[in-house]
Structure formats: structure tokens, C-alpha cells
Design an enzyme around this catalytic site. Structure first.
Site, PDB file in Angstrom:
ATOM      1  N   HIS A  61       6.795  21.177 -13.928  1.00 38.57           N
ATOM      2  CA  HIS A  61       7.127  22.252 -14.657  1.00 38.57           C
ATOM      3  C   HIS A  61       7.293  21.901 -16.172  1.00 38.57           C
ATOM      4  O   HIS A  61       7.929  21.053 -16.552  1.00 38.57           O
ATOM      5  CB  HIS A  61       8.436  22.596 -14.270  1.00 38.57           C
ATOM      6  CG  HIS A  61       9.029  23.929 -15.049  1.00 38.57           C
ATOM      7  ND1 HIS A  61       8.311  24.569 -15.814  1.00 38.57           N
ATOM      8  CD2 HIS A  61      10.109  24.724 -14.694  1.00 38.57           C
ATOM      9  CE1 HIS A  61       8.793  25.550 -16.039  1.00 38.57           C
ATOM     10  NE2 HIS A  61      10.122  25.881 -15.309  1.00 38.57           N
ATOM     11  N   LYS A  76       2.287  24.589 -10.342  1.00 35.16           N
ATOM     12  CA  LYS A  76       3.234  23.553 -10.862  1.00 35.16           C
ATOM     13  C   LYS A  76       3.369  22.530  -9.483  1.00 35.16           C
ATOM     14  O   LYS A  76       4.011  21.453  -9.882  1.00 35.16           O
ATOM     15  CB  LYS A  76       4.792  24.317 -10.852  1.00 35.16           C
ATOM     16  CG  LYS A  76       4.903  24.945 -12.305  1.00 35.16           C
ATOM     17  CD  LYS A  76       6.394  25.592 -12.324  1.00 35.16           C
ATOM     18  CE  LYS A  76       6.528  26.372 -13.574  1.00 35.16           C
ATOM     19  NZ  LYS A  76       5.951  27.731 -13.461  1.00 35.16           N
ATOM     20  N   CYS A  78      11.819  28.781 -20.362  1.00 31.71           N
ATOM     21  CA  CYS A  78      10.666  28.280 -19.650  1.00 31.71           C
ATOM     22  C   CYS A  78       9.670  29.477 -19.727  1.00 31.71           C
ATOM     23  O   CYS A  78       8.609  29.324 -19.422  1.00 31.71           O
ATOM     24  CB  CYS A  78      10.873  27.999 -18.046  1.00 31.71           C
ATOM     25  SG  CYS A  78      12.013  26.423 -17.873  1.00 31.71           S
TER      26      CYS A  78
END
Length: 417
Positions: free
Chosen positions: A342, A337, A165
Site C-alpha cells: 500500500h 496491492k 490514501c
């Protein structure tokens, strides 16, 4: 060696709450949730049956059908946002030196949709290998910057960063450093991800990472809230044009802001969980401030990684308070978010863009879906709850962390003459 200054001159976004920069910003400041029941596949038997999908997107509005068929959706997203950012920057691609323009992209997973389709088709067949000839070039994570460079003829540095991420935040930092060191004048950077697929949703469900609030998806992503139960999967992409300052000035480019610095660190702790005391998060913010030549008191706003997981939000806020001390109470802290979900490897890009736009408009987007604060979070912190707040932002920080303990932090500041 004196490092060159690096500025942002173009932006592009394709997100669950807006399909271009204007729509994205409008969704952010108005607290729009992108979460809804999944439409990409039949999720009836899944523990989580919702996600933050890109909506009303027809790839043929942007890319010829013949070319689009050679790309996984994550690459299609990359092409669309890169095009918007280049147009937004007013970069004259016909007259720029192509050897001095690069593409550095971020992606955590790559073409998982293509991989899933091809492997399932093979498994359901008679054992005869009948794979699409574009299977591998569609799937590999590095292919998006390749497509962008081929469209425009950019022959500078070209690669993909993969750090889960944190991938697109890593890409932005790499782009910053390549320009700083004089290896390029312009770099198209950012990231894209298209992981709302059966395999991805099932895999993250098996990790107990996703929210299962199927009854009320729009409220599911709720960073800092006592009742949060996991993150919401998102998809899309974001692109930034990073440019050497003198190069941008010489061509009369609009300059959004300066990229002040970037920091990296590792948790060295656990495959998926953050260090409970936020040690890696603390170090990455300290590294970023040092790299930028700034002190904690210079920072006005932080767009946190803030995934809405029980462990992650608390650990990151502990780190913020360690780094910023009493100044933490003067910060606007938020998590976009809560609206976008996400986007995994694309999260760093769209959140960096949110920081840049917040600085430009003097407005901090909210952390939505908040009802009751987690008792482990300091109530004196300004988490920009449920409503956007006006703020003259001179320095903005964006945090992005990934499975494997990868941490990346980027600082943006208003341009000084």
C-alpha cells in the site's frame, strides 16, 4: 458548456516491483511480490519488520546530487516518474504553451523522513536549533509539483491534493476536471510517497493496521484471504500525462485511453475504519459512473482499494455487489496491492496506471497470495486469484479510499473515435 474530452498520453512508474513502466507491468502480470525485510532503518524492535521498498534505486542516476539533497525522497520519486511520463508522452516541452500545462500531484504524508531526521537530531542535541535550511521546503507535501513545474517551466495549475490514501486519485480527478473545463491543455498528475520510516511504521503499528507476518513477508499482503492481518507499507510513485483530446490528436500523440469520469464521496463514519456496509464506497462508484455517463454493465474490470485489512476488503466487496448487482459476477476484480503493498498517497496513481496497462494489454493482473477465501466474501465473484487473466477491457474502474473516510473512484475507457 460542452466538456472537453481528456485522454492519457504518458505514463511513469517507480514501484516496489519495478522501477519503470515496463518493469512494473512485468511484475504485475507475473504476480511478483515487492515485500521484503526493511533496509531503510533498523526495524529489529518493531512489530512489523518488512515493507514493500523500492529496490536498486540510486537517485543520482536521475537527479544531480546537489539538487537531490534539496528534496525528500517522496519528491525524488515524483521527479523520476514525472520525467518518465513526459518522455513516454513525447510531449515537446520546448514548444508547448507553458501557461496551459499544469502539475497536480497527490501525497498523503509528505516528507516524513526529513521531518523525522531533523526533529530527532534536535531532540538529541543541546537544545540549540540547528535545522537544515531546506527542512521546511523538503518536508511540505505541496513541494513535489513545485519542483516538477520549475524543472520544465510549466505555469498552469499547480498544487497537491491531500486526502490520505485517496490523495493521488483525487489529483487525477482534479486534473481531469481542470482540462474538461478548459483551464489547461496538459496536466502532469499522479502521486508519490516515501513512508517506510521508523515513525510511519511505528505509528501504523500502533493503529494495528499493518500485517505482522514477519516470517513470510512475500505472502503478507493477501486481500480477500481468510488469514489476512493488515496491509503492507509500500513506497514509490506514479505519473500520468492527462491531455485534452484535440490537443493530443493535433500533435500525433499516442493515446492510451480516455479518462471517462471521476467520483468522490465520504464515509462520514470513522477515523480509520470503513463503513461496515460500504456506504461511502457504494456512493463513490455510483457517482463515478454517473459522472462518466456510463452504467454498471459497461464496466469490465475493477482494481479495488483492497488493502488486505479484515474490515476493508469485505466492506468494499459489499459495495461492489450493491452497485453492480448481477453484473458483479461478470467483472474481473483484483487488488494489485497484493504485489505492491500500500503506497498510501501514491496508491491511486500506480493503481490507475495498472488499470490503463491492463486495458492496453488485454490482461488483468492477479490478486496473489490467496489460499482460503474469507467466509464473508461471495465465492462466485471473480477475484482474479493468483494468476493473470486475459480480458478485453473496454472500461476499467480504479478505487482508492483513505483514512478520514475519503473515497475516490476513476473510470478509464478505450478511446472511441
Amino acid at each position: 458548456m460542452k466538456l472537453k474530452r481528456v485522454v492519457v498520453t504518458g505514463l511513469g512508474a517507480l514501484t516496489p516491483i519495478g522501477n519503470n513502466i515496463e518493469e512494473y507491468w512485468d511484475g504485475l502480470v507475473n504476480g511478483k511480490s515487492g515485500a521484503a525485510p526493511i533496509t531503510h532503518f533498523d526495524a529489529a524492535k518493531f512489530k512489523t519488520r518488512f515493507a514493500c521498498e523500492v529496490k536498486n534505486f540510486n537517485v543520482e542516476d536521475f537527479i544531480h546530487r546537489k539538487e537531490a539533497r534539496k528534496m525528500d525522497k517522496f519528491t525524488q520519486f515524483a521527479m523520476v516518474v514525472a520525467d518518465e511520463a513526459i518522455i513516454n508522452s513525447k510531449l515537446d516541452v520546448e514548444n508547448v504553451d507553458p501557461d496551459r500545462v499544469g502539475v497536480i500531484w497527490g501525497c498523503g504524508i509528505g516528507g516524513i523522513d526529513t521531518f523525522e531526521q531533523e526533529v530527532v537530531a534536535y531532540a538529541l542535541g543541546d537544545g540549540t536549533p540547528k535545522f537544515n535550511p531546506f527542512f521546511i521546503p523538503k518536508m511540505i507535501a505541496d513541494i513535489a509539483p513545485g519542483h516538477i513545474s520549475m524543472k520544465y517551466g510549466f505555469r498552469g495549475p499547480n498544487f497537491t491534493t491531500v486526502s490520505a490514501c485517496a490523495s493521488s486519485a483525487n489529483a487525477i480527478i482534479d486534473a481531469l476536471n481542470y482540462i474538461r473545463l478548459g483551464h489547461a491543455d496538459v496536466i502532469v498528475t499522479g502521486g508519490s510517497e516515501a513512508s517506510v520510516t521508523g515513525a510511519a511504521m511505528g505509528g501504523f503499528n500502533a493503529l494495528h493496521a499493518l500485517s505482522q507476518n514477519n516470517e513470510n513477508p512475500s505472502m503478507a499482503s493477501r486481500p480477500f484471504d481468510k488469514d489476512r492481518d493488515g496491509f503492507v507499507m509500500g513506497e514509490g510513485g506514479g505519473a500520468l500525462i492527462l491531455e485534452e483530446y484535440e490537443h493530443a490528436v493535433a500533435r500525433g500523440a499516442k493515446i492510451y485511453c480516455e479518462v471517462a469520469g471521476g467520483g468522490l464521496s465520504a464515509d462520514a463514519y470513522h477515523l480509520t475504519a470503513p463503513h461496515p456496509e460500504g456506504l461511502g464506497a457504494t456512493k463513490v462508484m455510483q457517482n463515478c459512473l454517473q459522472n462518466a455517463g456510463l452504467v454498471p454493465e459497461d464496466v469490465d474490470a475493477i482494481n479495488m482499494h483492497g488493502t488486505s485489512t479484515p474490515l476493508g476488503d469485505v466492506a468494499e466487496l459489499k459495495a461492489v455487489q450493491k452497485v453492480f448487482g448481477e453484473h458483479a459476477y461478470n467483472l474481473n476484480i483484483n487488488s494489485t496491492k497484493s504485489m505492491t503493498g500500500h503506497l498510501l498517497g501514491a496508491a491511486g496513481a500506480i493503481e490507475a496506471i495498472a488499470s490503463v496497462l491492463a486495458m492496453e494489454h488485454g490482461m488483468v493482473p492477479p490478486t496473489i497470495n490467496h489460499t482460503v477465501l474469507d467466509e464473508n466474501i461471495d465465492p462466485k465473484l471473480n477475484l482474479t486469484i493468483n494468476k493473470a487473466q486475459k480480458r478485453d477491457i473496454k472500461v476499467a474502474m480504479s478505487n482508492t479510499f483513505g483514512f478520514g473516510g475519503h473515497n475516490a473512484c476513476v473510470l478509464f475507457k478505450k478511446l472511441e473515435a
